[in-house]
Design a protein around this motif. Structure first.
Motif, PDB file in Angstrom:
ATOM      1  N   GLU A   1       4.048  -7.436  -8.935  1.00 34.35           N
ATOM      2  CA  GLU A   1       4.648  -7.868  -7.674  1.00 34.35           C
ATOM      3  C   GLU A   1       4.477  -6.861  -6.539  1.00 34.35           C
ATOM      4  OE1 GLU A   1       9.028  -8.831  -5.917  1.00 34.35           O
ATOM      5  OE2 GLU A   1       8.625  -9.439  -7.971  1.00 34.35           O
ATOM      6  N   GLY A   2       4.783  -5.630  -6.780  1.00 27.09           N
ATOM      7  CA  GLY A   2       4.665  -4.631  -5.723  1.00 27.09           C
ATOM      8  C   GLY A   2       3.240  -4.465  -5.233  1.00 27.09           C
TER       9      GLY A   2
ATOM     10  N   THR B   1      -0.632  -6.611   2.474  1.00 27.52           N
ATOM     11  CA  THR B   1      -0.505  -5.716   3.629  1.00 27.52           C
ATOM     12  C   THR B   1      -1.852  -5.094   3.971  1.00 27.52           C
ATOM     13  OG1 THR B   1       1.798  -5.250   3.069  1.00 27.52           O
ATOM     14  CG2 THR B   1       0.684  -3.667   4.509  1.00 27.52           C
ATOM     15  N   PHE B   2      -2.579  -4.630   2.962  1.00 27.63           N
ATOM     16  CA  PHE B   2      -3.913  -4.069   3.195  1.00 27.63           C
ATOM     17  C   PHE B   2      -4.827  -5.107   3.829  1.00 27.63           C
ATOM     18  CE2 PHE B   2      -2.918  -0.249   1.120  1.00 27.63           C
ATOM     19  CZ  PHE B   2      -4.000   0.606   1.107  1.00 27.63           C
ATOM     20  N   LYS B   3      -4.808  -6.336   3.297  1.00 28.52           N
ATOM     21  CA  LYS B   3      -5.694  -7.379   3.822  1.00 28.52           C
ATOM     22  C   LYS B   3      -5.378  -7.701   5.279  1.00 28.52           C
ATOM     23  CE  LYS B   3      -7.217  -9.890  -0.249  1.00 28.52           C
ATOM     24  NZ  LYS B   3      -7.313 -11.215  -0.867  1.00 28.52           N
ATOM     25  N   ALA B   4      -4.106  -7.665   5.641  1.00 29.79           N
ATOM     26  CA  ALA B   4      -3.715  -8.005   7.005  1.00 29.79           C
ATOM     27  C   ALA B   4      -3.901  -6.843   7.978  1.00 29.79           C
ATOM     28  CB  ALA B   4      -2.253  -8.466   7.031  1.00 29.79           C
TER      29      ALA B   4
ATOM     30  N   THR C   1       6.153  -0.058  -2.832  1.00 31.53           N
ATOM     31  CA  THR C   1       5.267   0.370  -3.913  1.00 31.53           C
ATOM     32  C   THR C   1       4.356   1.492  -3.457  1.00 31.53           C
ATOM     33  OG1 THR C   1       5.331  -1.803  -4.940  1.00 31.53           O
ATOM     34  CG2 THR C   1       3.434  -0.420  -5.491  1.00 31.53           C
ATOM     35  N   TYR C   2       3.822   1.381  -2.247  1.00 30.66           N
ATOM     36  CA  TYR C   2       2.926   2.425  -1.762  1.00 30.66           C
ATOM     37  C   TYR C   2       3.696   3.710  -1.473  1.00 30.66           C
ATOM     38  CZ  TYR C   2      -1.446   4.236   0.010  1.00 30.66           C
ATOM     39  OH  TYR C   2      -2.586   4.970   0.157  1.00 30.66           O
TER      40      TYR C   2
ATOM     41  N   TRP D   1     -10.633  -6.225  -2.589  1.00 26.62           N
ATOM     42  CA  TRP D   1      -9.711  -6.985  -1.743  1.00 26.62           C
ATOM     43  C   TRP D   1     -10.300  -7.393  -0.404  1.00 26.62           C
ATOM     44  CZ3 TRP D   1      -4.771  -3.452  -2.217  1.00 26.62           C
ATOM     45  CH2 TRP D   1      -4.224  -3.594  -3.497  1.00 26.62           C
ATOM     46  N   GLY D   2     -11.434  -6.816  -0.042  1.00 25.25           N
ATOM     47  CA  GLY D   2     -11.944  -7.047   1.301  1.00 25.25           C
ATOM     48  C   GLY D   2     -13.136  -7.952   1.409  1.00 25.25           C
TER      49      GLY D   2
END
Length: 192
Positions: A54-55, A62-65, A139-140, A182-183
């Motif tokens: 989940e985290g 968040t990274f993707k956005a 989490t980060y 992810w990118g």
């Protein structure tokens, strides 16, 4: 710029090349690689299993956005330069300055406490501040705090050059991996 700094400094009689060689002689590459392993393992697990954690799924979103659109335009070597700036800059600020100041300040404030305790407290406080300034998600924050503690111990045992190299190479590999996973298509892959 570094070459210009060395040449100009040496011509001005400042022995910049000698200073640089003394710094490089303190670099412990095997230690840097060893300290990098747990960070790379945690990065791999978080990225590869983000759908089940989940985290990390929140971190991925968040990274993707927020980050991947800016990072995607960089070639692989550009990611390396960005990571170099973070590794050297952050280790200098958080370990060589902040951690040293905290450890010394705590030792001065409580001289009856064992040095290992004031050192551990200084590393812990610097690591939490490091984590807080990287807190894209909870989490980060936890990951960065743990990484900060790892860098802090490495700094104590092996010095600034080794901690900075660990941070630099880890960031470079992690950013390239995150972009790949992810990118989607990125400049890092196209230039690779």
């Amino acid at each position: 710029m570094a070459v210009a700094g060395v040449v100009l400094g040496d011509r001005a009689g400042l022995d910049v090349s000698g200073q640089l060689l003394r710094v490089l002689n303190t670099l412990d590459v095997p230690a840097a690689l060893a300290y990098m392993l747990p960070l790379l393992a945690a990065c791999y697990v978080g990225v590869a299993f983000a759908d089940r954690l989940e985290g990390f799924s929140q971190l991925r979103d968040t990274f993707k956005a927020a980050l991947i659109p800016q990072l995607r335009i960089l070639p692989f070597w550009g990611l390396g330069l960005m990571a170099l700036g973070a590794g050297v800059g952050e280790e200098t600020l958080f370990r060589a300055f902040m951690q040293e100041a905290l450890c010394g300040g705590l030792a001065d404030a409580a001289p009856s406490l064992p040095a290992t305790l004031t050192t551990a407290a200084g590393v812990a406080v610097a690591s939490v501040i490091f984590g807080a300034l990287h807190a894209l998600t909870p989490t980060y924050f936890l990951f960065a705090t743990g990484a900060g503690a790892l860098f802090g111990v490495e700094y104590l045992l092996y010095g600034l050059p080794t901690a900075a190299v660990t941070h630099w190479i880890y960031d470079w590999i992690a950013l390239a991996f995150i972009l790949r996973e992810w990118g989607g298509s990125s400049g890092a892959e196209e230039a690779g």
